[in-house]
Design a protein around this motif. Sequence first.
Motif, mmCIF file in Angstrom:
data_model
loop_
_atom_site.group_PDB
_atom_site.id
_atom_site.type_symbol
_atom_site.label_atom_id
_atom_site.label_comp_id
_atom_site.label_asym_id
_atom_site.label_seq_id
_atom_site.Cartn_x
_atom_site.Cartn_y
_atom_site.Cartn_z
ATOM 1 N N ARG A 6 0.839 -1.189 0.000
ATOM 2 C CA ARG A 6 0.000 0.000 0.000
ATOM 3 C C ARG A 6 0.876 1.242 0.000
ATOM 4 N N ILE A 7 0.497 2.190 -0.837
ATOM 5 C CA ILE A 7 1.176 3.485 -0.877
ATOM 6 C C ILE A 7 0.193 4.548 -0.405
ATOM 7 N N ASN A 8 0.615 5.362 0.549
ATOM 8 C CA ASN A 8 -0.180 6.508 0.985
ATOM 9 C C ASN A 8 0.524 7.778 0.545
ATOM 10 N N PHE A 9 -0.187 8.624 -0.205
ATOM 11 C CA PHE A 9 0.391 9.874 -0.689
ATOM 12 C C PHE A 9 -0.039 11.030 0.205
ATOM 13 N N GLU A 10 0.925 11.794 0.640
ATOM 14 C CA GLU A 10 0.686 13.007 1.411
ATOM 15 C C GLU A 10 1.107 14.208 0.560
ATOM 16 N N PRO A 11 0.519 15.399 0.724
ATOM 17 C CA PRO A 11 -0.513 15.766 1.702
ATOM 18 C C PRO A 11 -1.928 15.581 1.180
ATOM 19 N N VAL A 12 -2.124 14.738 0.164
ATOM 20 C CA VAL A 12 -3.431 14.637 -0.487
ATOM 21 C C VAL A 12 -4.287 13.503 0.070
ATOM 22 N N ASP A 13 -3.696 12.653 0.930
ATOM 23 C CA ASP A 13 -4.422 11.564 1.583
ATOM 24 C C ASP A 13 -5.093 10.643 0.566
ATOM 25 N N PHE A 29 -1.182 5.163 -12.668
ATOM 26 C CA PHE A 29 -1.933 5.261 -13.914
ATOM 27 C C PHE A 29 -2.980 4.145 -13.994
ATOM 28 N N ARG A 30 -2.563 2.927 -13.640
ATOM 29 C CA ARG A 30 -3.453 1.772 -13.725
ATOM 30 C C ARG A 30 -4.711 1.954 -12.883
ATOM 31 N N GLN A 31 -4.585 2.704 -11.785
ATOM 32 C CA GLN A 31 -5.702 2.883 -10.861
ATOM 33 C C GLN A 31 -6.373 4.258 -10.989
ATOM 34 N N GLY A 32 -6.068 4.955 -12.092
ATOM 35 C CA GLY A 32 -6.741 6.217 -12.359
ATOM 36 C C GLY A 32 -6.262 7.378 -11.523
ATOM 37 N N ILE A 33 -5.047 7.277 -10.974
ATOM 38 C CA ILE A 33 -4.458 8.362 -10.188
ATOM 39 C C ILE A 33 -3.406 9.035 -11.054
ATOM 40 N N HIS A 34 -3.600 10.294 -11.361
ATOM 41 C CA HIS A 34 -2.730 10.983 -12.313
ATOM 42 C C HIS A 34 -1.733 11.858 -11.567
ATOM 43 N N LEU A 35 -0.601 11.251 -11.235
ATOM 44 C CA LEU A 35 0.474 11.972 -10.572
ATOM 45 C C LEU A 35 1.208 12.833 -11.587
ATOM 46 N N MET A 36 1.854 13.886 -11.115
ATOM 47 C CA MET A 36 2.655 14.723 -12.009
ATOM 48 C C MET A 36 3.764 13.871 -12.628
ATOM 49 N N THR A 88 4.820 5.565 2.746
ATOM 50 C CA THR A 88 4.185 6.880 2.753
ATOM 51 C C THR A 88 5.080 7.819 1.957
ATOM 52 N N ILE A 89 4.515 8.497 0.959
ATOM 53 C CA ILE A 89 5.279 9.340 0.044
ATOM 54 C C ILE A 89 4.679 10.735 0.039
ATOM 55 N N GLU A 90 5.520 11.737 0.169
ATOM 56 C CA GLU A 90 5.080 13.122 0.063
ATOM 57 C C GLU A 90 5.245 13.587 -1.382
ATOM 58 N N LEU A 91 4.147 13.996 -2.003
ATOM 59 C CA LEU A 91 4.190 14.528 -3.366
ATOM 60 C C LEU A 91 4.673 15.970 -3.316
ATOM 61 N N LEU A 92 5.737 16.269 -4.038
ATOM 62 C CA LEU A 92 6.279 17.625 -4.061
ATOM 63 C C LEU A 92 5.594 18.477 -5.115
ATOM 64 N N ASN A 93 5.103 17.833 -6.173
ATOM 65 C CA ASN A 93 4.392 18.532 -7.247
ATOM 66 C C ASN A 93 3.102 17.785 -7.523
ATOM 67 N N PHE A 94 1.992 18.470 -7.448
ATOM 68 C CA PHE A 94 0.731 17.812 -7.768
ATOM 69 C C PHE A 94 -0.320 18.853 -8.128
ATOM 70 N N ASP A 95 -1.283 18.398 -8.914
ATOM 71 C CA ASP A 95 -2.423 19.221 -9.321
ATOM 72 C C ASP A 95 -3.664 18.520 -8.788
ATOM 73 N N GLU A 96 -4.325 19.128 -7.809
ATOM 74 C CA GLU A 96 -5.463 18.468 -7.168
ATOM 75 C C GLU A 96 -6.572 18.158 -8.155
ATOM 76 N N ASP A 97 -6.767 19.016 -9.162
ATOM 77 C CA ASP A 97 -7.810 18.766 -10.154
ATOM 78 C C ASP A 97 -7.471 17.558 -11.020
ATOM 79 N N GLU A 98 -6.176 17.329 -11.253
ATOM 80 C CA GLU A 98 -5.741 16.233 -12.117
ATOM 81 C C GLU A 98 -5.677 14.902 -11.382
ATOM 82 N N LEU A 99 -5.375 14.913 -10.077
ATOM 83 C CA LEU A 99 -5.074 13.687 -9.357
ATOM 84 C C LEU A 99 -6.101 12.585 -9.590
ATOM 85 N N LEU A 100 -7.351 12.886 -9.403
ATOM 86 C CA LEU A 100 -8.407 11.889 -9.559
ATOM 87 C C LEU A 100 -9.351 12.223 -10.697
ATOM 88 N N GLY A 101 -9.025 13.282 -11.463
ATOM 89 C CA GLY A 101 -9.920 13.698 -12.535
ATOM 90 C C GLY A 101 -9.276 13.707 -13.901
#
Length: 347
Positions: A6-13, A29-36, A88-101
Amino acid sequence: MADKHRINFEPVDIEMEVGEDEYILDAAFRQGIHLMHGCREGRCSACKSFVLDGDIQMENYSTFACNESEVDEGMVLLCRSTAYSDCTIELLNFDEDELLGGVPIQDVRTQVTGIESMTKDIVSLRLQPVEPAAYEFRPGQYADLKIPGTEEHRSFSMATTQSTPGHIEFLIKKYPGGKFAGLLDNAISVGDEISLTGPYGSFTLKEGHVLPIVLIGGGAGMAPVLSLLRHMSETGNTRPVHFYYGARTPADLFYVDEILRLGEGLTDFTFVACLSESMVPQPAGSIVVEEGNVTDVVSRREPDIGKTEVYLCGPPPMVDAALALLEATGTPSDQIFYDKFTSPAFE
């Protein structure tokens, strides 16, 4: 069967599952999570993140993207990282609109509908989706095209938009020895089938933003920039747009008429052709031609570039020079968006 963690991404929970036989970015990508991400080759640092807890190992990455001191601190490139425990991984670059959308990754069987030389070394490759019958992506993104007869792929940006879901255009620069581009001379023909996987990339217009836009392109970097221009024209964008395209000579310019036509419907639009080797008399109409490298021209013409959003795409030297210029002018990093062709995977 590979062990799962299991991977937990912070600060987006956000949590997800990853196997020991896949990279973390691919699992997302396989699970529809669009990381930067950018190159997905361990060379551009767009997916750089910080490991807060857990056992993660990296392989086949460039130390320019993640150097030894950063690795010692706990930095990793998710596109080249495998998890061997819950993490547990801290994302340094992320777009909240893109993450799950973001747009889901698709495997598409396509058919070649056109191959046209645009300049001496840039080719327009046009594909029609066969199964499924349409390919969904956002303007500015790219796809992996499978090299016919092999298991290898090369990555290219789309130049079209969703207004033509049954028509996809790529602008491909031919390099000596390029495994895909080299086939465009006579080994790929209209009617041939090519497998496509995508879309990838975060080089997309940020909706809801209001700052003026500066576009900087060079070579095949025309493709995603043209996609953005086409999209802005189709959606009635009202933000001021200045487009700078770097080329060596007038013969290396293409799609100028369409760019000017698109610009007629945009606000405060200017297209500047930046020629590094030879000049022609200033033509009539909306096009502006200036001598020099594209970043030198931008520096002269955009004294307030720090108050704009900058989208840039092209070969590594151009992108590096542009990033240096933007840093020197104090342009905030969250106003800069770019793709950089970083490896033979882009040939």
